[in-house]
Write an enzyme that holds these catalytic residues in place. Structure first.
Site, PDB file in Angstrom:
ATOM      1  N   ARG B 274      45.779   7.935  -8.689  1.00 60.05           N
ATOM      2  CA  ARG B 274      44.645   8.426  -7.882  1.00 60.05           C
ATOM      3  C   ARG B 274      44.480   7.482  -6.692  1.00 60.05           C
ATOM      4  O   ARG B 274      43.947   6.390  -6.834  1.00 60.05           O
ATOM      5  CB  ARG B 274      43.376   8.420  -8.755  1.00 60.05           C
ATOM      6  CG  ARG B 274      42.216   9.206  -8.187  1.00 60.05           C
ATOM      7  CD  ARG B 274      40.934   8.865  -8.954  1.00 60.05           C
ATOM      8  NE  ARG B 274      40.428   7.569  -8.544  1.00 60.05           N
ATOM      9  CZ  ARG B 274      39.691   6.766  -9.315  1.00 60.05           C
ATOM     10  NH1 ARG B 274      39.374   7.116 -10.539  1.00 60.05           N
ATOM     11  NH2 ARG B 274      39.277   5.598  -8.851  1.00 60.05           N
ATOM     12  N   HIS B 278      37.332   7.986  -7.357  1.00 59.70           N
ATOM     13  CA  HIS B 278      37.132   9.075  -8.324  1.00 59.70           C
ATOM     14  C   HIS B 278      36.482  10.270  -7.619  1.00 59.70           C
ATOM     15  O   HIS B 278      36.947  11.401  -7.705  1.00 59.70           O
ATOM     16  CB  HIS B 278      36.263   8.593  -9.484  1.00 59.70           C
ATOM     17  CG  HIS B 278      35.683   9.692 -10.308  1.00 59.70           C
ATOM     18  ND1 HIS B 278      36.461  10.516 -11.094  1.00 59.70           N
ATOM     19  CD2 HIS B 278      34.407  10.123 -10.443  1.00 59.70           C
ATOM     20  CE1 HIS B 278      35.683  11.405 -11.695  1.00 59.70           C
ATOM     21  NE2 HIS B 278      34.441  11.196 -11.307  1.00 59.70           N
ATOM     22  N   TYR B 287      36.658  -2.339  -9.012  1.00 57.02           N
ATOM     23  CA  TYR B 287      37.399  -2.437 -10.281  1.00 57.02           C
ATOM     24  C   TYR B 287      38.917  -2.427 -10.154  1.00 57.02           C
ATOM     25  O   TYR B 287      39.604  -2.529 -11.164  1.00 57.02           O
ATOM     26  CB  TYR B 287      36.949  -1.323 -11.235  1.00 57.02           C
ATOM     27  CG  TYR B 287      37.023   0.096 -10.689  1.00 57.02           C
ATOM     28  CD1 TYR B 287      38.236   0.783 -10.678  1.00 57.02           C
ATOM     29  CD2 TYR B 287      35.896   0.731 -10.184  1.00 57.02           C
ATOM     30  CE1 TYR B 287      38.310   2.077 -10.183  1.00 57.02           C
ATOM     31  CE2 TYR B 287      35.961   2.038  -9.694  1.00 57.02           C
ATOM     32  CZ  TYR B 287      37.165   2.699  -9.694  1.00 57.02           C
ATOM     33  OH  TYR B 287      37.235   3.972  -9.203  1.00 57.02           O
TER      34      TYR B 287
END
Lengths: 324, 379
Positions: B274, B278, B287
């Protein structure tokens, strides 16, 4: 005319629906060879085959989730949840998918799914086998919810629920499965979503559904001996509610008592009481009384007869109503 | 990989010789052979893939921009996953059906769904306006993994309709369930595997392992490579380079054929990444590290197809110019269409709750309409 138990009447209703429409499927745990733990699907797999009466893996979310896919493909699944307390693993599929897909798709994906749930207590069962979660489903937009109280309704209402293009949560009072009644299959049934006066009276209106209809009728008999006339209404449909007969009755009696096994707090009785207050405010002689389970988890079965509303607790509420 | 010790467990080897990873087009744009899967496509088909990939990315980029400008409430970008989506979706036949998550914009494109429908959902004017039955593309499903059961049930319907293993290639059909690595932890997905397995349902479980479930890395979902889980459920699992459109096409095509023939489900793990957040509400800098992103940039799904078309001279400047022009046109379509999308009437929300309207809901609608009309002329 044949005397039929509620369980057998449901079997016959399911059979008639399967004969009428090849798209009707039955799915659930032990519904095949065993015929269901209450034998409601007895003999159906033998007659309609394993493709139409499907013994599923032991996964309630799977039952409802695959039913959604089958419905998108044009089938009409009738899902059996073995006991009330086992429906929660399927709760997400029911509330987030079954209830909402017609809305989300703007009508392109109807969900003609029936979710049969044997509910309520009184059979001496272990925990998770005696619950009454109907309000949780009636609270969910997109679902229709009904509860049967007798074999005649069982025979007709299951067929009407299956014919509905909306999802119907279908509550069956497990402790009344063995109650018998005469069934004339040729009579025209009332609409699925209608309430019915099952005993006429003049002093107090008692509203019940499912297993409590019998209790309410017994209370009315006992009250009659004391010269009190109770009108008993079988609500039959919990979502939508059919308030017409209720309003008419309460305008006549001025008093109402709602009875169910489910906990009183935020139960069906709360909604019914609010609506009666809205429609009968000037005719009411007393607050609407509620009789139900206590706001505790369903208790161990040795005390369930105390927990469940019975004739005396119904009559006590009637007395309190008449005391105003 | 936040835990280097697990890297060898999860990652295919970098040299491209990993026998467990199906790759037919390297990041450098070189065609490769694989013992079990081959791509029988000609250059015209590969040019078609290139076009799909570029247009999908353009729709996605445009939507992200529109969200940044306040025109969409949120957008879930598919940046970096275009090959997994286009390759798998182009392997479908018209009679097949796809059950997507909320990120399958490339699949939607291949199924002929106007991208404006996707934007409508994220803008908040509806919850998916396309016709699932007409397009063979289900509604976007936000609840993680729920659609895998719908896919399995639909596949069981195909079995009952006699369109599985009949030998009639114009009728036999199968289903693809799309989901991500995070979804493999959901009960519904595991139930779907069991149901598909025991009923031998014609469904392909197409998992885009993009390494991240919002902020949670893959090692929080599994301790073995995902494709190996299929074995425990009793059907084959295969891992494919999810940034290789040719391999995704070949592997999905084989899995769909197998399903249509009546040989049951397959699990496909498309190993991808990805590249974006998100959703537009997410902040991946909290993160994950940039060097991971840089490593995956070098494996870009579009660049390798472009490199192949360039070096093999399978496409000329006219072709690339044409795709660029089309990309600009679709961007205009998406932008203009989004800005001119009408808001729904609040009274319309009452209309499709039920197939058969209830008297009480009809009454609520009527009362609210009367309430609204009581304000008319008040200003």
């Amino acid at each position: 005319m044949a005397q039929l138990t509620l369980a057998k009447a449901l079997t016959n209703g399911l059979r008639a629906a399967m004969e009428a429409d090849p798209k009707v499927l039955i799915m659930g745990e032990d519904v095949g060879k065993l015929g269901g733990v209450f034998r409601v699907t007895d003999g159906l797999q033998k007659d309609f085959g394993e493709d139409r009466v499907i013994d599923t893996p032991l996964a309630e979310s799977g039952i409802l989730g695959t039913a959604v896919g089958l419905a998108i493909r044009g089938y009409r699944p009738v899902c059996e949840i073995q006991f009330d307390g086992f429906v929660y693993p399927a709760y997400d599929q029911i509330v987030s998918q079954v209830a909402k897909l017609h809305f989300r798709s703007q009508g392109k994906l109807p969900m003609p799914i029936v979710i049969r749930i044997p509910f309520g207590g009184g059979i001496g069962a272990v925990e998770h086998h005696s619950e009454s979660p109907e309000a949780q489903f009636a609270h969910t937009a997109g679902l229709k919810v009904v509860a049967v109280s007798n074999p005649v309704d069982g025979y007709f209402m299951i067929q009407q629920a299956i014919a509905s293009d909306d999802p119907v949560v279908f509550f069956e009072p497990k402790r009344r499965y063995w109650e018998k009644a005469e069934l004339d299959e040729t009579t025209a049934p009332p609409p699925l979503h209608s309430s019915r006066v099952v005993r006429e009276g003049t002093d107090v209106t008692v509203l019940a559904y499912g297993p409590m209809v019998k209790t309410a009728l017994e209370a009315a008999l006992a009250a009659a001996e004391e010269g009190r006339s109770l009108e008993v209404i079988d609500l039959r449909t919990l979502s939508p509610l059919d308030m017409g007969p209720v309003t008419e009755s309460v305008r006549k009696t001025g008093r109402a008592v709602v009875v169910h096994e489910a906990v009183v707090n935020l139960g069906m009785g709360a909604e019914v009481a609010a609506r009666i207050t809205e429609s009968c405010f000037y005719e009411l002689e007393a607050p609407v009384m509620r009789v139900g389970g206590f706001d505790t988890p369903y208790p161990p079965s040795r005390v369930e007869e105390e927990y469940l509303p019975n004739l005396d607790r119904v009559l006590d509420a009637v007395d309190r109503s008449l005391g105003y | 990989m936040s835990d280097p010790a697990l890297a060898t467990v999860f990652e295919p080897s970098e040299d491209g010789d990993d026998p467990e990873l199906v790759q037919l087009l390297t990041p450098e744009g070189e065609r490769r052979e694989h013992a079990d899967y081959s791509c029988d496509l000609d250059d015209e088909a590969i040019r078609g893939f290139y076009r799909d990939l570029v247009l999908t990315r353009r729709i996605d980029t445009e939507a992200t921009a529109l969200q940044r400008q306040g025109e969409l409430g949120i957008w879930a970008a598919c940046l970096g996953q275009e090959a997994a989506q286009v390759g798998s979706a182009r392997a479908m036949l018209p009679q097949d059906f796809a059950f997507p998550t909320y990120r399958e914009h490339g699949v939607a494109w291949c199924r002929g769904v106007d991208p404006l429908y996707l934007l409508g959902l994220f803008r908040g004017v509806d919850q998916g306006g396309w016709d699932p039955r007409e397009t063979g593309f289900g509604l976007y499903t936000i609840v993680i993994g729920a659609q895998t059961l719908h896919a399995t049930g639909y596949a069981m319907g195909l079995q009952r309709d006699g369109v599985v293993g009949s030998g009639d290639e114009t009728k036999d059909a199968a289903v693809i369930a799309y989901f991500g690595d995070g979804a493999t932890s959901q009960g519904d997905v595991n139930e779907a595997f069991i149901w598909a397995s025991v009923f031998n349902a014609p469904v392909v479980f197409f998992c885009q392992n993009n390494q991240w479930a919002i902020s949670e890395p893959i090692e929080r979902q599994t301790r073995i490579p995902l494709y190996q889980r299929a074995l425990g459920f009793g059907f084959p699992g295969v891992r494919v380079d999810g940034n290789d459109v040719l391999a995704c096409y070949a592997v999905t095509q084989a899995a769909l054929r197998r399903a249509r023939e009546g040989s049951g489900p397959t699990f496909v793990e498309a190993y991808t990444y990805r590249m974006g957040a998100h959703t537009t509400s997410d902040d991946p800098t909290r993160y994950r590290l940039n060097d991971e992103l840089d490593r995956w940039k070098a494996k870009d799904p579009i660049a390798r197809v472009k490199a192949y078309l360039d070096t093999s001279k399978a496409a000329d400047d006219d072709f690339f110019d044409g795709v660029a022009r089309e990309s600009d046109e679709i961007a205009t379509h998406v932008r203009d269409g989004c800005l001119s999308m009408p808001d729904p009437s609040v009274l319309s929300i009452f209309d499709h709750v039920y197939a058969e309207q209830t008297p009480e809901l009809a009454e609520q609608k009527e009362q609210y309409a009367a309430y609204l009309s009581s304000f008319e002329g008040a200003h």
